[in-house]
Write a protein that holds these residues in place. Structure first.
Motif, short mmCIF file in Angstrom:
data_model
loop_
_atom_site.label_atom_id
_atom_site.label_comp_id
_atom_site.label_asym_id
_atom_site.label_seq_id
_atom_site.Cartn_x
_atom_site.Cartn_y
_atom_site.Cartn_z
N PHE A 105 55.23 62.02 -81.05
CA PHE A 105 54.12 61.92 -80.11
C PHE A 105 54.49 60.86 -79.07
O PHE A 105 55.30 59.97 -79.36
CB PHE A 105 52.84 61.47 -80.84
CG PHE A 105 52.30 62.49 -81.80
CD1 PHE A 105 51.43 63.48 -81.39
CD2 PHE A 105 52.66 62.44 -83.15
CE1 PHE A 105 50.93 64.42 -82.28
CE2 PHE A 105 52.18 63.37 -84.04
CZ PHE A 105 51.30 64.37 -83.62
N SER A 106 53.84 60.93 -77.93
CA SER A 106 54.19 59.96 -76.88
C SER A 106 53.75 58.55 -77.25
O SER A 106 54.28 57.57 -76.75
CB SER A 106 53.58 60.38 -75.55
OG SER A 106 52.18 60.49 -75.69
N ASN A 107 52.77 58.42 -78.18
CA ASN A 107 52.30 57.08 -78.56
C ASN A 107 52.86 56.59 -79.89
O ASN A 107 52.82 55.40 -80.18
CB ASN A 107 50.77 57.01 -78.57
CG ASN A 107 50.11 58.19 -79.24
OD1 ASN A 107 50.73 59.23 -79.44
ND2 ASN A 107 48.85 58.04 -79.59
N PHE A 108 53.35 57.50 -80.73
CA PHE A 108 53.95 57.08 -82.00
C PHE A 108 54.78 58.21 -82.60
O PHE A 108 54.65 59.36 -82.21
CB PHE A 108 52.88 56.60 -83.00
CG PHE A 108 52.05 57.71 -83.59
CD1 PHE A 108 51.15 58.43 -82.81
CD2 PHE A 108 52.16 58.03 -84.94
CE1 PHE A 108 50.38 59.45 -83.35
CE2 PHE A 108 51.40 59.06 -85.50
CZ PHE A 108 50.50 59.76 -84.69
N PRO A 167 56.22 52.84 -82.15
CA PRO A 167 55.85 52.63 -83.55
C PRO A 167 56.07 53.89 -84.40
O PRO A 167 56.00 55.01 -83.88
CB PRO A 167 54.36 52.27 -83.49
CG PRO A 167 53.89 52.68 -82.16
CD PRO A 167 55.06 52.83 -81.24
N ILE A 168 56.35 53.69 -85.66
CA ILE A 168 56.55 54.81 -86.59
C ILE A 168 55.53 54.68 -87.71
O ILE A 168 55.37 53.60 -88.29
CB ILE A 168 57.98 54.78 -87.20
CG1 ILE A 168 59.05 54.77 -86.11
CG2 ILE A 168 58.18 55.98 -88.13
CD1 ILE A 168 60.47 54.57 -86.63
N HIS A 169 54.83 55.76 -87.98
CA HIS A 169 53.88 55.76 -89.10
C HIS A 169 54.34 56.78 -90.14
O HIS A 169 55.02 57.73 -89.82
CB HIS A 169 52.48 56.11 -88.59
CG HIS A 169 51.42 55.80 -89.60
ND1 HIS A 169 50.87 54.54 -89.76
CD2 HIS A 169 50.83 56.58 -90.55
CE1 HIS A 169 49.99 54.56 -90.73
NE2 HIS A 169 49.95 55.78 -91.24
N PHE A 205 46.96 54.26 -82.12
CA PHE A 205 48.10 53.92 -81.25
C PHE A 205 47.73 54.30 -79.81
O PHE A 205 48.09 55.37 -79.33
CB PHE A 205 49.35 54.69 -81.69
CG PHE A 205 49.82 54.34 -83.07
CD1 PHE A 205 50.50 53.15 -83.32
CD2 PHE A 205 49.58 55.21 -84.14
CE1 PHE A 205 50.93 52.83 -84.60
CE2 PHE A 205 50.01 54.89 -85.42
CZ PHE A 205 50.68 53.70 -85.65
N PRO A 206 46.99 53.44 -79.12
CA PRO A 206 46.45 53.82 -77.81
C PRO A 206 47.50 53.85 -76.68
O PRO A 206 47.28 54.50 -75.67
CB PRO A 206 45.38 52.75 -77.54
CG PRO A 206 45.77 51.58 -78.39
CD PRO A 206 46.54 52.10 -79.55
N ASN A 207 48.63 53.17 -76.87
CA ASN A 207 49.58 53.08 -75.76
C ASN A 207 50.60 54.21 -75.77
O ASN A 207 51.28 54.44 -76.77
CB ASN A 207 50.34 51.75 -75.83
CG ASN A 207 49.39 50.58 -75.78
OD1 ASN A 207 48.37 50.62 -75.08
ND2 ASN A 207 49.69 49.56 -76.57
N HIS A 208 50.70 54.91 -74.66
CA HIS A 208 51.70 55.98 -74.54
C HIS A 208 53.01 55.36 -74.08
O HIS A 208 53.08 54.78 -73.00
CB HIS A 208 51.20 57.06 -73.60
CG HIS A 208 50.05 57.81 -74.19
ND1 HIS A 208 50.20 59.00 -74.86
CD2 HIS A 208 48.74 57.46 -74.28
CE1 HIS A 208 49.02 59.37 -75.32
NE2 HIS A 208 48.12 58.46 -74.99
N GLN A 214 60.95 62.29 -71.92
CA GLN A 214 61.74 61.35 -72.75
C GLN A 214 61.68 61.75 -74.22
O GLN A 214 62.67 61.66 -74.95
CB GLN A 214 61.20 59.93 -72.57
CG GLN A 214 61.51 59.32 -71.22
CD GLN A 214 60.77 58.01 -71.00
OE1 GLN A 214 59.60 57.85 -71.37
NE2 GLN A 214 61.46 57.04 -70.40
N LEU A 215 60.48 62.21 -74.64
CA LEU A 215 60.33 62.63 -76.04
C LEU A 215 61.23 63.82 -76.36
O LEU A 215 61.83 63.88 -77.43
CB LEU A 215 58.89 63.06 -76.31
CG LEU A 215 57.88 62.07 -76.86
CD1 LEU A 215 56.65 62.82 -77.33
CD2 LEU A 215 58.44 61.22 -77.99
#
Ligand SMILES: [Zn+2]
Length: 340
Positions: A105-108, A167-169, A205-208, A214-215
């Motif tokens: 995802f773009s945020n995590f 970040p990685i969850h 994870f609000p920040n993209h 890029q992803l």
């Protein structure tokens, strides 16, 4: 509906890119791994399959079935677009680690460890996973720790490639409909809960951090690093060549072996006739012994007496030969397009 849009030969195997309705893309779909196919073929082709092979087959098949059920639940979530890779196996610091599901995802980034187990599932005081089924109890490694280890390795690998900040969850998802999950942990869930957990995570994870372009680049880079686990059956298992069932199986009554008649194959049991059944036997040969075959090996495996017939079969298949006349061997890999 998924639509295969791209087919490419990737480390001997086909990788299908599948496009969905939104901008999400499955970069590596859940597929039977090479070692699962090898174990599956052994169930048919080995006399008295040893218990460790039966167990290994059961484990790998369960893993595959679990992974195969995930895309449905991933698609139920109306989230930002994502790129998905199933069963990605990467090398880091000379060790391999494998993630059942990796979702970009773009945020995590999300790692999902799939457990396709039935029965009652609990954690004991030592945080091991306990499966109780009928009167039997089995102990497994703690899946949260397994996923945490994958996260650490992925993080370290990504940092080396310049991806520091994403970040990685990790989640552990139990995919079997008959599981009785008795663990109260937000990251150990059944697949039915996955869409809701994903929604919550996305808000956490609000920040993209990466754009979709890029992803996609990251996804393709990871895909290029994938290395399939390859069993060397003769070395890694105690396979005895004398116990391999050879021959061309009748597709309807396997392991009954078909007989060569008038340039085709006939089943002595049901009388089914087909000219091409040897292709599936040769695909089995690839998984059991590798991609090259000599005329002599072909006669041995397909139970053919005549060298002329064997030459005819090799010629009709249009396989590329290499080596001089004496050591000539043929590459069977093009036959994988007829995957069983
Ligand atoms: Zn038959």
């Amino acid at each position: 509906m998924n639509e295969a849009i791209f087919l490419s030969l990737h480390s001997d195997f086909f990788v299908i890119l599948t496009r969905r309705g939104d901008d999400s893309l499955i970069l590596k779909p859940p597929q039977k791994t090479k070692s699962l196919l090898q174990l599956e073929i052994l169930q048919d082709r080995y006399l008295e399959v040893p218990p460790d092979i039966v167990d290994a087959f059961g484990r790998e098949l369960a893993g595959y079935l679990g992974e195969k059920s995930l895309p449905y639940y991933m698609n139920l979530t109306s989230l930002h677009s994502h790129y998905d890779l199933y069963n990605l196996r990467l090398e880091h610091n000379r060790h391999h680690f494998q993630m059942d599901g990796l979702f970009l995802f773009s945020n995590f980034l999300l790692i999902i460890e799939v457990k396709h187990l039935i029965g009652k599932i609990m954690l004991n005081d030592a945080h091991q996973l306990i499966q109780s089924k009928d009167t039997e109890e089995k102990v497994y490694d703690n899946p949260i720790m397994q996923a945490a280890l994958q996260k650490e390795q992925l993080h370290s690998l990504l940092s080396k490639s310049g991806y520091h900040s994403i970040p990685i969850h990790t989640l552990v998802v139990f995919t079997h409909k008959k599981v009785n999950l008795s663990i109260d942990h937000p990251d150990i869930i059944t697949s039915q809960l996955l869409p809701f957990r994903l929604k919550k995570l996305s808000k956490d994870f609000p920040n993209h951090i990466l754009t979709m372009d890029q992803l996609l680049t990251l996804g393709k880079e990871l895909l290029a690093l994938h290395s399939e686990k390859n069993l060397n059956l003769l070395q890694d298992t105690h396979i005895d060549l004398r116990n391999i069932r050879r021959g061309v199986f009748c597709p309807k009554c396997k392991p009954i072996v078909m007989k060569r008649r008038h340039g085709g194959w006939v089943c002595p049991n049901c009388n089914y006739k087909n000219r091409d059944c040897h292709i599936y036997a040769l695909i089995d040969f690839i998984y059991l012994f590798g991609e090259f075959i000599t005329n002599r090996q072909l006669r041995w495996f397909l139970l053919i007496d005549s060298e002329y017939t064997a030459t005819r079969i090799l010629k009709d298949l249009g396989l590329k030969a290499e080596g001089n006349t004496k050591n000539r061997r043929y590459n069977l890999l093009p036959l994988l397009k007829f995957q069983r």
